[in-house]
Design a protein around this motif. Sequence first.
Motif, PDB file in Angstrom:
ATOM      1  N   LEU A 183      65.251  32.237 -85.043  1.00 47.36           N
ATOM      2  CA  LEU A 183      65.463  33.190 -85.267  1.00 47.36           C
ATOM      3  C   LEU A 183      66.762  33.890 -84.512  1.00 47.36           C
ATOM      4  O   LEU A 183      67.780  34.290 -84.528  1.00 47.36           O
ATOM      5  N   THR A 184      66.876  33.296 -83.060  1.00 44.27           N
ATOM      6  CA  THR A 184      67.856  33.649 -82.333  1.00 44.27           C
ATOM      7  C   THR A 184      69.078  32.609 -82.188  1.00 44.27           C
ATOM      8  O   THR A 184      70.331  33.365 -82.040  1.00 44.27           O
ATOM      9  N   LEU A 185      68.790  32.051 -83.100  1.00 44.86           N
ATOM     10  CA  LEU A 185      69.925  31.235 -83.418  1.00 44.86           C
ATOM     11  C   LEU A 185      70.271  31.834 -84.422  1.00 44.86           C
ATOM     12  O   LEU A 185      72.075  31.860 -84.910  1.00 44.86           O
ATOM     13  N   ALA A 186      70.102  32.182 -85.370  1.00 41.70           N
ATOM     14  CA  ALA A 186      70.241  32.594 -86.561  1.00 41.70           C
ATOM     15  C   ALA A 186      71.018  33.930 -85.996  1.00 41.70           C
ATOM     16  O   ALA A 186      72.087  34.392 -86.791  1.00 41.70           O
ATOM     17  N   ALA A 187      69.843  35.100 -85.301  1.00 45.90           N
ATOM     18  CA  ALA A 187      71.272  35.595 -84.222  1.00 45.90           C
ATOM     19  C   ALA A 187      72.765  35.591 -84.297  1.00 45.90           C
ATOM     20  O   ALA A 187      73.195  36.381 -83.724  1.00 45.90           O
ATOM     21  N   GLU A 188      72.618  34.232 -82.858  1.00 49.76           N
ATOM     22  CA  GLU A 188      74.081  34.117 -82.857  1.00 49.76           C
ATOM     23  C   GLU A 188      74.804  33.166 -83.394  1.00 49.76           C
ATOM     24  O   GLU A 188      76.041  34.044 -83.562  1.00 49.76           O
ATOM     25  N   ARG A 189      74.171  33.010 -84.398  1.00 52.00           N
ATOM     26  CA  ARG A 189      74.995  32.736 -85.684  1.00 52.00           C
ATOM     27  C   ARG A 189      75.302  34.045 -86.406  1.00 52.00           C
ATOM     28  O   ARG A 189      77.280  33.754 -87.129  1.00 52.00           O
ATOM     29  N   GLU A 190      74.997  34.623 -86.840  1.00 50.76           N
ATOM     30  CA  GLU A 190      75.535  35.754 -86.956  1.00 50.76           C
ATOM     31  C   GLU A 190      76.889  36.907 -86.256  1.00 50.76           C
ATOM     32  O   GLU A 190      77.788  37.236 -86.691  1.00 50.76           O
ATOM     33  N   ARG A 191      76.097  36.506 -85.274  1.00 48.40           N
ATOM     34  CA  ARG A 191      77.165  36.854 -84.191  1.00 48.40           C
ATOM     35  C   ARG A 191      78.647  36.588 -84.374  1.00 48.40           C
ATOM     36  O   ARG A 191      79.707  36.872 -84.116  1.00 48.40           O
ATOM     37  N   LEU A 192      78.739  35.339 -83.986  1.00 56.00           N
ATOM     38  CA  LEU A 192      79.973  34.142 -84.235  1.00 56.00           C
ATOM     39  C   LEU A 192      80.491  34.509 -85.662  1.00 56.00           C
ATOM     40  O   LEU A 192      81.877  34.954 -85.422  1.00 56.00           O
ATOM     41  N   GLN A 193      79.906  34.858 -86.448  1.00 55.80           N
ATOM     42  CA  GLN A 193      80.786  35.250 -87.878  1.00 55.80           C
ATOM     43  C   GLN A 193      81.572  36.410 -87.570  1.00 55.80           C
ATOM     44  O   GLN A 193      82.664  36.514 -88.267  1.00 55.80           O
ATOM     45  N   ARG A 243      77.446  30.179 -77.630  1.00 59.70           N
ATOM     46  CA  ARG A 243      75.761  29.875 -77.371  1.00 59.70           C
ATOM     47  C   ARG A 243      74.789  29.766 -78.276  1.00 59.70           C
ATOM     48  O   ARG A 243      73.819  29.343 -78.227  1.00 59.70           O
ATOM     49  N   VAL A 244      75.863  29.883 -79.994  1.00 58.02           N
ATOM     50  CA  VAL A 244      74.957  28.921 -80.921  1.00 58.02           C
ATOM     51  C   VAL A 244      74.463  26.849 -80.472  1.00 58.02           C
ATOM     52  O   VAL A 244      73.326  26.838 -80.630  1.00 58.02           O
ATOM     53  N   ALA A 245      75.938  26.611 -79.964  1.00 61.19           N
ATOM     54  CA  ALA A 245      75.356  25.387 -79.033  1.00 61.19           C
ATOM     55  C   ALA A 245      74.114  25.488 -78.593  1.00 61.19           C
ATOM     56  O   ALA A 245      73.267  24.211 -78.619  1.00 61.19           O
ATOM     57  N   ALA A 246      73.948  25.792 -77.992  1.00 60.33           N
ATOM     58  CA  ALA A 246      73.249  25.842 -76.048  1.00 60.33           C
ATOM     59  C   ALA A 246      71.535  26.102 -77.566  1.00 60.33           C
ATOM     60  O   ALA A 246      70.579  25.833 -76.975  1.00 60.33           O
ATOM     61  N   GLY A 247      72.122  27.720 -78.485  1.00 63.10           N
ATOM     62  CA  GLY A 247      70.775  27.890 -79.082  1.00 63.10           C
ATOM     63  C   GLY A 247      69.950  26.672 -80.127  1.00 63.10           C
ATOM     64  O   GLY A 247      68.822  25.773 -80.085  1.00 63.10           O
ATOM     65  N   LEU A 264      68.889  24.321 -90.719  1.00 66.74           N
ATOM     66  CA  LEU A 264      69.214  25.385 -89.439  1.00 66.74           C
ATOM     67  C   LEU A 264      69.565  26.824 -90.505  1.00 66.74           C
ATOM     68  O   LEU A 264      69.574  26.922 -91.019  1.00 66.74           O
ATOM     69  N   PRO A 265      68.914  28.294 -90.007  1.00 61.77           N
ATOM     70  CA  PRO A 265      69.629  28.844 -90.686  1.00 61.77           C
ATOM     71  C   PRO A 265      70.699  29.254 -90.651  1.00 61.77           C
ATOM     72  O   PRO A 265      71.667  29.039 -89.897  1.00 61.77           O
ATOM     73  N   HIS A 266      71.088  29.722 -92.309  1.00 61.36           N
ATOM     74  CA  HIS A 266      72.439  29.551 -93.104  1.00 61.36           C
ATOM     75  C   HIS A 266      72.371  31.111 -92.950  1.00 61.36           C
ATOM     76  O   HIS A 266      74.215  31.183 -93.936  1.00 61.36           O
ATOM     77  N   GLU A 267      71.907  32.279 -92.869  1.00 58.77           N
ATOM     78  CA  GLU A 267      71.721  33.743 -94.100  1.00 58.77           C
ATOM     79  C   GLU A 267      71.967  34.270 -92.482  1.00 58.77           C
ATOM     80  O   GLU A 267      71.278  34.380 -91.089  1.00 58.77           O
ATOM     81  N   PRO A 268      71.902  35.650 -92.624  1.00 59.31           N
ATOM     82  CA  PRO A 268      71.929  36.581 -91.588  1.00 59.31           C
ATOM     83  C   PRO A 268      70.585  36.756 -91.360  1.00 59.31           C
ATOM     84  O   PRO A 268      69.333  36.324 -91.913  1.00 59.31           O
ATOM     85  N   LEU A 269      69.987  37.373 -90.244  1.00 57.71           N
ATOM     86  CA  LEU A 269      69.285  36.984 -89.519  1.00 57.71           C
ATOM     87  C   LEU A 269      68.414  37.998 -90.883  1.00 57.71           C
ATOM     88  O   LEU A 269      66.891  38.086 -90.346  1.00 57.71           O
ATOM     89  N   GLN A 270      68.767  39.452 -90.684  1.00 58.68           N
ATOM     90  CA  GLN A 270      67.822  40.130 -91.582  1.00 58.68           C
ATOM     91  C   GLN A 270      67.281  39.770 -92.681  1.00 58.68           C
ATOM     92  O   GLN A 270      65.975  40.229 -93.320  1.00 58.68           O
ATOM     93  N   ALA A 271      67.470  38.774 -93.371  1.00 55.86           N
ATOM     94  CA  ALA A 271      67.875  37.666 -94.561  1.00 55.86           C
ATOM     95  C   ALA A 271      66.277  36.800 -94.396  1.00 55.86           C
ATOM     96  O   ALA A 271      65.827  36.413 -95.415  1.00 55.86           O
ATOM     97  N   VAL A 272      66.587  36.525 -92.956  1.00 55.18           N
ATOM     98  CA  VAL A 272      65.896  35.758 -92.748  1.00 55.18           C
ATOM     99  C   VAL A 272      64.465  35.502 -92.039  1.00 55.18           C
ATOM    100  O   VAL A 272      63.583  34.820 -91.642  1.00 55.18           O
ATOM    101  N   SER A 273      64.202  36.842 -91.108  1.00 60.72           N
ATOM    102  CA  SER A 273      63.844  37.339 -90.157  1.00 60.72           C
ATOM    103  C   SER A 273      62.192  37.783 -91.014  1.00 60.72           C
ATOM    104  O   SER A 273      61.223  38.643 -90.573  1.00 60.72           O
ATOM    105  N   GLY A 448      71.158  42.304 -82.943  1.00 59.41           N
ATOM    106  CA  GLY A 448      70.860  42.533 -81.224  1.00 59.41           C
ATOM    107  C   GLY A 448      69.282  43.223 -81.217  1.00 59.41           C
ATOM    108  O   GLY A 448      67.785  42.431 -80.482  1.00 59.41           O
ATOM    109  N   ILE A 449      69.305  44.339 -81.722  1.00 58.66           N
ATOM    110  CA  ILE A 449      67.918  44.522 -82.226  1.00 58.66           C
ATOM    111  C   ILE A 449      66.958  44.948 -83.183  1.00 58.66           C
ATOM    112  O   ILE A 449      66.051  44.537 -83.185  1.00 58.66           O
TER     113      ILE A 449
END
Length: 469
Positions: A183-193, A243-247, A264-273, A448-449
């Motif tokens: 889920l942290t990786l999903a959040a970082e990918r969403e932040r990157l997007q 951060r995505v690579a580190a995740g 790997l997560p490909h959707e926004p965090l809200q959709a996969v959490s 983040g929240i």
Amino acid sequence: MNKSIVTLAIAAMVSGCSLAPVLPPTAPPVAREWPNDGADKTLRPSIEARAASDIAWREFIASEPLRQVVQLALDHNRDLRVSILNIEKARARYGVVDAGRLPHLDAGVGQIAQRVPARQSDTGAGHVARQYSGGVSIPAFELDVFGRVRNMSEAALQQYLGTEEARRAHQISLVAEVVDAWLTLAAERERLQLAMETLGNQQATFELARRRFEAGATSGLDMVEARTSVDAARHDAAACRTRVAAGENALTLLVGTPVPAGLLPHEPLQAVSRLADLPTGVPSDVLRRRPDVAAAERALRAANADIGVARAAFFPSMSLTAFAGGASPGLSGLFKAGSGAWTFAPQLNLPIFTGGANQANLDIAGANRDIALAQYDKALQSAFREVADALAERGTLDERLAAQASLVDAAEKSYRIHDARYRKGVESYLNTLVSQRELYNARQNLIGIRLASASNRIALYKVLGGGWQ
């Protein structure tokens, strides 16, 4: 000799019971209810609700790709594999100790050769005398009158069961860590997007400011301010990629094998959490079902059994050695009629003087039991605090989410108004730049929240003892 030990010994001889003391029931050193301050009322105890420890991790996790990643971790994580091998070792050790409660039966054939000197020979000449024997034997078998072997077996059994509980606790931690890392990786990918979208918008605004400057409609200040926002967005996008690579690397280490790209997560965090709801239950019931607390209880029982082993050392030990078979001076006559032989050798050993070693061993066993009891109480208290902390955070997260979502909505409206006014030439780009940065920060904080909310639910599932099934 201590009178209480003598009394226990007499009782053991009459009833066959062990000399290990009976563990008295103790009240858990924690409160009867979870703290109410800030606790989420949706997680209050329910008679019909299942305990979190009864909710399998596949039921708790809604995302199918995440389920597959967790299964990969359970199959390939090296630390969990070590825990499983430790169980096998503890089971084998228990088998070795428990085997001492039954007599061992051996079969064998042997020869004793002795040269008889001429002076002792009936014939007056030296010769070699041989004696062959063969049959079945029972090597020294201890009659467990005072429960020494029984308590050794009990201690080994509790250690083995404690190792199994430790493996369950390790699996709970692994499941929680993998879910949190995914889920942290999903959040970082969403932040990157979000950073890439912001960069694109800033580049478009910069081009607009450049064309206006070249047309002489504005000064160069708007173009410079737009350029600073582009560079800031480029910086954030690069940091997000790191951060995505580190995740991804952290997730691979936890899983123990490369994670397929499709998992790997490909959707926004809200959709996969999405995660299952959790009842909290009564503290004393919930905490005792946690594997780490159960492991501490097993260690306490093993230490208590060791007291029985130490007490038994004060009293006589009895062992039996027996043999039944044949004996003959010639190998060919070993099993012929008339060659039958047997031996029966009971032995009684009574400790008279040990220099205080037996009392010292008993004192050590008692101290170890008291230490194990203190560690068990500490495990309960630590578990109670972990649940209380998770509940306290849970109680404020919904309010934080609602407030941050409202802030994002207000910041987005402010940005659109200022952007429209800038494009119409009504105001400078400075107001647009400030509102755009406020919107960007608000959206980042909202991600983040949302991650904190999902992580809290994962932590609550873990501390309530879920995830080992």
